[in-house]
Each structure stands twice: as structure tokens, then as C-alpha cells.
Design a protein around this motif. Structure first.
Motif, short mmCIF file in Angstrom:
data_model
loop_
_atom_site.label_atom_id
_atom_site.label_comp_id
_atom_site.label_asym_id
_atom_site.label_seq_id
_atom_site.Cartn_x
_atom_site.Cartn_y
_atom_site.Cartn_z
N LEU A 115 28.57 55.93 38.57
CA LEU A 115 29.13 54.70 39.14
C LEU A 115 29.26 53.62 38.07
N LEU A 116 28.27 53.52 37.19
CA LEU A 116 28.29 52.51 36.14
C LEU A 116 29.43 52.71 35.15
N THR A 117 29.81 53.97 34.95
CA THR A 117 30.85 54.29 33.95
C THR A 117 32.20 54.61 34.57
N HIS A 118 32.36 54.37 35.87
CA HIS A 118 33.64 54.61 36.57
C HIS A 118 34.06 56.08 36.47
N GLN A 119 33.09 56.98 36.52
CA GLN A 119 33.38 58.43 36.51
C GLN A 119 32.80 59.08 37.76
N SER A 120 32.95 58.39 38.87
CA SER A 120 32.33 58.82 40.12
C SER A 120 33.31 59.45 41.10
N GLY A 121 34.61 59.29 40.85
CA GLY A 121 35.60 59.73 41.82
C GLY A 121 35.85 58.71 42.91
N VAL A 122 35.17 57.56 42.82
CA VAL A 122 35.36 56.48 43.79
C VAL A 122 36.60 55.68 43.41
N ARG A 123 37.38 55.28 44.39
CA ARG A 123 38.58 54.48 44.12
C ARG A 123 38.61 53.25 45.00
N ASP A 124 39.44 52.28 44.59
CA ASP A 124 39.69 51.08 45.41
C ASP A 124 40.79 51.38 46.42
N LYS A 125 40.98 50.48 47.36
CA LYS A 125 42.11 50.60 48.28
C LYS A 125 43.40 50.50 47.50
N TYR A 166 37.64 59.40 34.22
CA TYR A 166 37.49 57.94 34.22
C TYR A 166 38.54 57.31 35.12
N ASN A 167 38.10 56.49 36.06
CA ASN A 167 39.01 55.76 36.95
C ASN A 167 38.37 54.42 37.27
N TYR A 168 38.84 53.38 36.57
CA TYR A 168 38.26 52.05 36.73
C TYR A 168 38.47 51.57 38.16
N ALA A 169 37.37 51.24 38.83
CA ALA A 169 37.46 50.79 40.22
C ALA A 169 36.33 49.81 40.51
N LEU A 222 25.25 51.34 29.53
CA LEU A 222 26.09 51.69 30.67
C LEU A 222 26.56 50.42 31.36
N GLY A 223 27.84 50.39 31.71
CA GLY A 223 28.41 49.22 32.36
C GLY A 223 29.07 48.27 31.39
N PHE A 224 28.84 48.48 30.09
CA PHE A 224 29.42 47.62 29.07
C PHE A 224 30.64 48.32 28.46
N GLN A 225 31.66 47.53 28.13
CA GLN A 225 32.83 48.05 27.43
C GLN A 225 32.65 47.83 25.93
N LYS A 226 33.48 48.47 25.14
CA LYS A 226 33.42 48.25 23.70
C LYS A 226 34.81 47.98 23.15
#
Length: 374
Positions: free
Chosen positions: A146-156, A192-195, A311-315
Motif C-alpha cells: 500500500l505504501l508503494t502503490h503496488q497493491s492493486g488498489v485503484r481510485d474511482k 505500480y499504480n499511483y492511487a 517507503l512512501g517517499f518519492q525520489k
């Protein structure tokens, strides 16, 4: 038929003319700032860079905090937080930092789970929440997913947003609804799916685990303990006497018009932090201190497998060095917070303007190049 075409054309021209008039009437000319006449210090040099940026990118207001060698090196703001009232933007003005909020949700998650002996590799089910959490496919997700947006979770998606209620949902209600429809918003994909939903879900889970309101949880474990006393995850919007208004460029004219933010969830773990530029200088100081700062234990929990990026930080790359932090951009507000242990420097930048030209990182690059020339 020819008469109908003429009528339709006349109606179309009328509506176009009405749109042009409306846009002009409700927009503002670019903000004019007094240029720095003489640059005889690093501080005035940064002032000059920001003045030029305001003119180049039509920024109504901009604020910057820089921490260097464990000291606040620069802290200033220019322009307006509201062009209608002409209220000035200051380093103590309440500002919207959008997705930079995710850093503080990540730190709060780390503090909460660390005390429970739960690691980033553990699944959501380790929280031992009953009901729909354990029964859903989300239970097997690891916190690092979840922290790295690799969970398969998406926004509406767009169509779902159109048919959903325009009113903000309370986080607790959103979480219950999300779990009920988890099969709709979650797949087995690990790409990776930013949500935003990743962080909204994390916020919901820890608030349920602690049986405590999310905003109070983060305030106690992250914000107040670090000295960020003027920062909070808002539970109502707009907040009383806030006055901060976002802007974007108009469609036709070289002018700017209001573009206000709305939060679909309150409090919003993904984007609902309201803070000040001065408070963000405090946050950068703690981040640069690493293990000796107020965020030390949380950063240790978030840093896995020898990675330099929690985790949770971008670079990103600035002047040949790797910087870590996060971008924030929503509606008419733009921000960034990045720091480099190697350079012993961190920068926070905010503008109440929509960023379609990457002005955030461009201004940051100019400032970093100026204060730390190669």
C-alpha cells in the motif's frame, strides 16, 4: 435547413462570447512584484529567483523553506493567498500541501505499527480487525504494498466520480464502503499504480485499529511531538478564516482564475494536511537528522532492505544528487518537499497555483544550484 444552421451558429457564437466574457470577468491579471534591485546575499538571491518565477509562471503566491546544515537557511513568502481580498501569503499562512500529506500518514502508520511489533512485510490481517477487513482480498496485502502503490488498489474512475455524491465522506464511512466494494476497487495486480486510495485505506485501518480518530492519531504521534503545532489533517473544509485560494491559468487569456480544492474524504490521509511553510521547515529538519530526529524510529521502520528511500517517499534527481520526499499537486495548489542527506539540505516549496509546467521542480533546481554551486 439553412435557417436552422444559422440559428445554431448564432447560439454557439453567443455561448462562446459569454464564456470569454465570464472568464475575463472572474480572472485576475498576473501578480506584479517589485524586483530585487541589488543582490548582495544568498537570501536576496533566492528572493530574486522567486520574484522572477512569479512573473514567468503567473503565480499568485509562493513560499519556500530551506534547511541546510541543520539550520533554517531560508524562510520567506511572496504574493497573495487570496487575490480578491489581497491578503498576503506568509510563512505562517495555512496552506494546502496535497500529496505531501502522504509522508506524514506514512510516518504515523510507522509509529503505530512499530509499537505493535508489526513490520512493513506483514499483511493487513496482522491488525486483527474483524468484519469485512479479514473477509476481503485486502487482508493479504502487505503494508509495504500500500505504501508503494503496488497493491492493486485503484481510485474511482471518471464515470464513477460523476455518479457519486459530491459531498465529502467521513473517513470511517468511506472505509466501510470501500471494504464492502473491495472487489470493485482491488485486483491482484502488483504493478505500480499511483492511487490516493492506498493511503486513505492505511489511514482508515490504523484509526480502526487504535479506535481513535485519524487526525488526532497523527497529531499526537507525528505533528505535535515534532513541534509542528500549526499543522493538522482537517475534518471540515473550507476551514474557518482560512482564506487560502488556489488558482490556475485561464483558457484564453494570460491571466489566472480561482481553482479551489474539494476533499472527497475528511480527514483525507492522502491529501488533507493543512500546514504552514514554517512548520514544514521543522519537518525537513527532523527528516535530515534521520535517526536522531523526531521521525527517527518511523523512518527506520519505513526503510527496508538497505534502501536509501523510505517507503512512501518519492525520489528525484537535483543537481546530480538523489533527493527523497514527495510532490503535492491538486486543483489550484502545488508543493514539493525533498531533502538530501548527502547535500545536508532540504527544500519545501508551495504555490497556490496549478502546476502544468513543472515549475515546482524547476524553481527548486534553480535555488539548489544557486546555494550549492558545483
Amino acid at each position: 435547413m439553412h435557417k436552422k444552421i444559422k440559428i445554431l451558429s448564432a447560439v454557439l457564437v453567443f455561448w462562446i462570447a459569454l464564456f470569454i466574457a465570464w472568464e475575463w470577468w472572474y480572472s485576475f491579471p498576473k501578480v506584479r512584484v517589485i524586483p530585487v534591485s541589488e543582490v548582495n546575499s544568498k537570501s536576496l538571491g533566492i528572493d530574486s529567483i522567486l520574484h522572477q518565477a512569479m512573473s514567468t509562471y503567473l503565480l499568485p503566491g509562493i513560499s519556500v523553506a530551506i534547511v541546510k546544515n541543520d539550520e533554517v537557511f531560508y524562510l520567506n513568502a511572496f504574493g497573495y493567498k487570496n487575490l480578491l481580498t489581497k491578503d498576503s501569503l506568509t510563512v505562517e499562512s495555512a496552506i494546502v500541501v496535497a500529496s505531501v500529506s502522504k509522508l506524514f500518514t506514512a510516518l504515523g502508520l510507522a509509529n503505530t505499527l512499530n509499537t505493535k511489533g508489526i513490520s512493513t512485510h506483514d499483511p493487513v490481517s496482522s491488525l486483527e480487525l474483524k468484519g469485512k477487513v479479514s473477509a476481503s482480498s485486502l487482508a493479504k496485502l502487505r503494508f509495504q504494498d500500500l505504501l508503494t502503490h503496488q497493491s492493486g488498489v485503484r481510485d474511482k474512475n471518471f464515470s464513477e466520480m460523476i455518479f457519486s455524491s459530491s459531498k465529502s465522506q467521513v473517513l470511517k464511512e468511506w472505509g466501510a464502503e470501500f471494504l464492502q466494494n473491495s472487489s470493485t476497487y482491488h485486483t491482484d495486480s502488483i504493478s505500480y499504480n499511483y492511487a490516493d486510495s492506498n493511503y486513505d485505506l492505511l489511514g482508515y485501518l490504523i484509526s480502526q485499529s487504535e479506535n481513535h480518530d485519524f487526525h488526532a492519531l497523527i497529531e499526537n504521534s507525528v505533528l505535535a511531538s515534532s513541534g509542528m503545532t500549526n499543522s493538522k489533517f482537517v475534518t471540515a473544509w473550507p476551514i474557518e478564516d482560512n482564506g487560502i485560494t488556489g488558482y490556475q491559468k485561464t483558457f484564453l487569456w494570460k491571466r489566472i482564475e480561482p481553482k479551489r480544492i474539494s476533499f472527497p474524504i475528511l480527514p483525507s490521509p492522502s491529501s488533507g494536511l493543512i500546514t504552514t511553510t514554517k512548520d514544514m521547515s521543522i519537518a525537513i529538519t527532523h527528516l535530515l537528522r534521520g535517526q536522531t530526529g523526531a521521525f527517527g524510529k518511523a523512518l527506520g521502520w519505513l526503510t527496508i532492505d538497505g534502501s536509501k528511500v523510505p517507503l512512501g517517499f518519492q525520489k528525484t534527481q537535483i543537481e546530480g544528487r538523489e533527493w527523497v520526499g514527495h510532490y503535492g499537486g491538486q486543483a489550484g495548489y502545488s508543493s514539493l518537499l525533498f531533502y538530501s542527506k548527502e547535500a545536508e539540505t532540504g527544500i519545501f516549496l508551495f504555490s497556490n497555483s496549478r502546476d502544468k509546467e513543472d515549475f515546482r521542480i524547476e524553481i527548486a533546481r534553480q535555488i539548489i544550484s544557486y546555494i550549492s554551486p558545483k
